[in-house]
Design an enzyme around this catalytic site. Structure first.
Site, short mmCIF file in Angstrom:
data_model
loop_
_atom_site.label_atom_id
_atom_site.label_comp_id
_atom_site.label_asym_id
_atom_site.label_seq_id
_atom_site.Cartn_x
_atom_site.Cartn_y
_atom_site.Cartn_z
N LYS A 9 87.82 -11.11 50.68
CA LYS A 9 86.72 -9.88 51.14
C LYS A 9 85.97 -9.52 49.80
O LYS A 9 86.40 -9.30 48.71
CB LYS A 9 87.70 -8.56 51.39
CG LYS A 9 86.66 -7.40 51.74
CD LYS A 9 87.64 -6.35 52.55
CE LYS A 9 88.30 -5.51 51.26
NZ LYS A 9 88.70 -4.22 51.93
N SER A 25 72.35 -18.32 57.53
CA SER A 25 73.57 -18.07 56.78
C SER A 25 73.52 -16.78 55.78
O SER A 25 72.54 -16.23 56.08
CB SER A 25 73.85 -19.41 55.68
OG SER A 25 72.64 -19.35 54.95
N THR A 57 78.62 -15.45 60.29
CA THR A 57 77.61 -16.51 59.83
C THR A 57 78.52 -17.29 58.96
O THR A 57 79.69 -17.36 59.02
CB THR A 57 76.27 -15.92 59.21
OG1 THR A 57 75.57 -16.99 58.85
CG2 THR A 57 76.72 -15.12 57.90
N TYR A 58 77.63 -18.10 57.96
CA TYR A 58 78.60 -18.80 57.02
C TYR A 58 78.09 -18.65 55.76
O TYR A 58 76.78 -18.34 55.43
CB TYR A 58 78.48 -20.57 57.60
CG TYR A 58 77.03 -20.94 57.60
CD1 TYR A 58 76.41 -21.71 56.52
CD2 TYR A 58 76.46 -20.89 58.73
CE1 TYR A 58 75.36 -22.11 56.64
CE2 TYR A 58 75.20 -21.31 58.75
CZ TYR A 58 74.62 -21.84 57.85
OH TYR A 58 73.32 -22.48 58.00
N GLY A 73 67.91 -15.92 58.23
CA GLY A 73 67.87 -16.50 59.58
C GLY A 73 67.90 -15.44 60.51
O GLY A 73 67.82 -14.10 60.18
N ALA A 74 68.54 -15.52 61.86
CA ALA A 74 68.61 -14.52 62.81
C ALA A 74 69.43 -13.37 62.29
O ALA A 74 69.02 -12.17 62.90
CB ALA A 74 69.17 -15.16 64.11
N ALA A 75 70.43 -13.59 61.42
CA ALA A 75 71.05 -12.61 60.86
C ALA A 75 70.33 -11.41 60.14
O ALA A 75 70.86 -10.41 60.00
CB ALA A 75 72.45 -13.27 59.97
#
Length: 126
Positions: A9, A25, A57-58, A73-75
């Site tokens: 975390k 990502s 996501t990654y 991106g979309a995130a």
């Protein structure tokens, strides 16, 4: 049987960039990735403390020492620059691994500087 447990975390990271037109990502400062034990391309969960959004996501490696946290991106629709986020990764552990498992916890302060690290979340009292 396997149990899914918190592996790592990054607590209270600040989003430094939100790049809609990037491939996708979350780019994370390479030093923070290494300290938390999060691998490049590993699936991560991001929890936005400011708006309550939670998304998957990654991780990709950002420039070491930059303290970069870039939602791409979309995130990028889910978080804004300046938002505080909690970035977590999870892993499957066999029964015999559970007794000794300790997550890597990295606590961040202003500028995504490292405040401290730990392997246990403090007990919450009523």
């Amino acid at each position: 049987m396997y149990t899914i447990m918190l592996k790592a975390k990054l607590h209270m990271a600040r989003v430094t960039h939100a790049v809609l037109d990037y491939e996708g990502s979350c780019a994370i400062d390479g030093e923070l990735l290494d300290l938390a034990g999060i691998r490049e391309n590993e699936q991560i969960q991001i929890y936005d403390v400011e708006n309550g959004n939670r998304f998957t996501t990654y991780a990709i490696r950002g420039e070491a020492g930059s303290r970069l946290i870039s939602i791409n991106g979309a995130a990028a629709h889910q978080a804004q620059v300046g938002d505080r986020v909690i970035i977590c990764s999870y892993a499957h552990y066999a029964e015999h691994e559970l007794a000794t498992h300790q997550p890597a916890l990295v606590y961040l302060q202003d500028g995504n500087q490292i405040s401290h690290t730990s392997h246990a979340i403090p007990v919450q009292f009523a």
